[in-house]
Design a protein around this motif. Structure first.
Motif, PDB file in Angstrom:
ATOM      1  N   PRO A 117       0.793  -1.242   0.000  1.00  0.00           N
ATOM      2  CA  PRO A 117       0.000   0.000   0.000  1.00  0.00           C
ATOM      3  C   PRO A 117       0.818   1.281   0.000  1.00  0.00           C
ATOM      4  CG  PRO A 117      -0.166  -1.166   2.107  1.00  0.00           C
ATOM      5  CD  PRO A 117       0.479  -2.101   1.153  1.00  0.00           C
ATOM      6  N   ALA A 118       2.088   1.198   0.430  1.00  0.00           N
ATOM      7  CA  ALA A 118       2.927   2.404   0.455  1.00  0.00           C
ATOM      8  C   ALA A 118       3.661   2.645  -0.863  1.00  0.00           C
ATOM      9  CB  ALA A 118       3.951   2.301   1.591  1.00  0.00           C
ATOM     10  N   ALA A 119       3.607   1.673  -1.780  1.00  0.00           N
ATOM     11  CA  ALA A 119       4.341   1.809  -3.037  1.00  0.00           C
ATOM     12  C   ALA A 119       3.800   2.984  -3.851  1.00  0.00           C
ATOM     13  CB  ALA A 119       4.243   0.524  -3.844  1.00  0.00           C
ATOM     14  N   LEU A 120       4.713   3.684  -4.509  1.00  0.00           N
ATOM     15  CA  LEU A 120       4.346   4.815  -5.361  1.00  0.00           C
ATOM     16  C   LEU A 120       5.182   4.740  -6.629  1.00  0.00           C
ATOM     17  CD1 LEU A 120       2.793   7.514  -5.732  1.00  0.00           C
ATOM     18  CD2 LEU A 120       4.744   8.649  -4.663  1.00  0.00           C
ATOM     19  N   LEU A 121       4.524   4.803  -7.776  1.00  0.00           N
ATOM     20  CA  LEU A 121       5.233   4.726  -9.051  1.00  0.00           C
ATOM     21  C   LEU A 121       4.958   6.007  -9.843  1.00  0.00           C
ATOM     22  CD1 LEU A 121       7.025   3.023 -10.891  1.00  0.00           C
ATOM     23  CD2 LEU A 121       4.953   2.010 -11.865  1.00  0.00           C
ATOM     24  N   GLN A 122       6.031   6.699 -10.176  1.00  0.00           N
ATOM     25  CA  GLN A 122       5.940   7.933 -10.952  1.00  0.00           C
ATOM     26  C   GLN A 122       6.053   7.626 -12.428  1.00  0.00           C
ATOM     27  OE1 GLN A 122       9.165  10.634 -10.222  1.00  0.00           O
ATOM     28  NE2 GLN A 122       8.603  11.992 -11.919  1.00  0.00           N
ATOM     29  N   ALA A 149      -1.955  -0.043  -7.267  1.00  0.00           N
ATOM     30  CA  ALA A 149      -0.803   0.760  -6.856  1.00  0.00           C
ATOM     31  C   ALA A 149      -1.107   2.245  -6.964  1.00  0.00           C
ATOM     32  CB  ALA A 149       0.394   0.416  -7.733  1.00  0.00           C
ATOM     33  N   SER A 150      -0.391   3.030  -6.197  1.00  0.00           N
ATOM     34  CA  SER A 150      -0.483   4.475  -6.310  1.00  0.00           C
ATOM     35  C   SER A 150       0.406   4.937  -7.463  1.00  0.00           C
ATOM     36  CB  SER A 150      -0.029   5.143  -5.013  1.00  0.00           C
ATOM     37  OG  SER A 150      -0.933   4.866  -3.967  1.00  0.00           O
ATOM     38  N   VAL A 151      -0.144   5.809  -8.289  1.00  0.00           N
ATOM     39  CA  VAL A 151       0.571   6.345  -9.438  1.00  0.00           C
ATOM     40  C   VAL A 151       0.583   7.862  -9.341  1.00  0.00           C
ATOM     41  CG1 VAL A 151       0.448   6.689 -11.938  1.00  0.00           C
ATOM     42  CG2 VAL A 151       0.064   4.430 -10.981  1.00  0.00           C
TER      43      VAL A 151
END
Length: 289
Positions: A117-122, A149-151
């Motif tokens: 849940p903490a992953a972030l992909l730019q 995922a968070s983007v």
């Protein structure tokens, strides 16, 4: 004494004076020795909750491929401009490092269905809105509207980021005004830089994060302009790019340490690096001594 949260230096973050600074893996590299845009490193980052960055180039069909350069020659076995290539053209092309297949946006969407849940992909968009157009935005909406995922979608083209906000309002957005601010500084000085940055912070992109070259941040601070504090005052995060140790095993040189310590004192929310674990280890060694 400031210490990282993690017992082992995993290259995720540094906690300093109560402020959390994430270490973002530049071009999907946890270490400089990793190959560019590695699906294996991305999977590791997804499992660990890392912040990571990749570059996207638009294809002829409106989809995307994970590459930095405009032409295929630099990073791959292919030839010619990416914007003229279809999926079929790209499937047999390989990365020069390791002979790995290219990562297409369709592959990305499949990889991102289950992550920490903490992953972030730019997604750093290397083409402007004129090249990507409504078709490219529609492709992003089709494939990344419901991912787990968070983007965060970033780019130098403000028109593109506005279009993303309108089509995908729930996705985080980032802007990188660095080139424009450098030009303004050279032409008109730091007050002009401040005015332009304030305008971007209040503008129609409504960014979550502002990406700024770390030497620009330090140069401005020495002249009395705290760009990070200005962004924070507007409720925006700051990513300082790209700080990579010249010698990962040795840690900070004296010059690197002076710069990194000055940068950390300004409380960036994230620092982009090609040596995330080594940077975290080097920081811990310095603050413990």
């Amino acid at each position: 004494m400031p210490m990282t949260k993690l017992l082992d230096a995993q290259g995720l973050e540094i906690l300093h004076e109560g402020h959390r600074t994430r270490l973002k893996w530049h071009r999907l590299r946890k270490r400089f020795a990793d190959p560019l845009f590695s699906a294996e490193v991305m999977a590791e980052g997804f499992a660990a909750g890392a912040s990571m960055e990749l570059d996207l180039r638009v294809r002829a069909d409106g989809g995307f491929v994970v590459l930095h350069d405009e032409e295929l020659e630099g990073e791959t076995t292919g030839h010619g401009p990416i914007v003229k290539k279809s999926v079929a053209d790209l499937r047999d092309i390989r990365m020069k490092q390791g002979g790995r297949p290219l990562i297409l946006s369709e592959d990305l969407a499949a990889m991102m269905q289950s992550t920490h849940p903490a992953a972030l992909l730019q997604f750093d968009m290397k083409d402007d809105y004129e090249a990507i157009g409504a078709g490219g935005i529609e492709h992003l909406a089709e494939h990344f509207r419901d991912i787990a995922a968070s983007v965060i979608i970033s780019g130098g083209s403000l028109d593109l980021i506005v279009a993303v906000r309108q089509k995908l309002p729930h996705l985080l957005r980032g802007i990188d005004p660095t080139d424009k601010l450098y030009d303004l500084w050279r032409a008109s000085g730091w007050k002009a830089v401040e005015i332009a940055l304030r305008a971007d912070l209040s503008g129609p992109t409504e960014p979550d994060t502002v990406y700024l070259h770390w030497p620009l941040i330090l140069d401005a601070a020495r002249e009395g302009l705290d760009m990070i504090a200005l962004c924070h005052d507007h409720g925006r995060r700051v990513d300082a790019w790209t700080f990579t140790l010249k010698n990962a095993e040795a840690g900070f040189s004296e010059e690197e340490w002076l710069n990194f310590r000055a940068l950390m004192a300004l409380k960036p929310d994230q620092i982009t690096t090609d040596e995330a674990p080594a940077t975290e280890r080097a920081w811990r060694r310095r603050v413990a001594s």
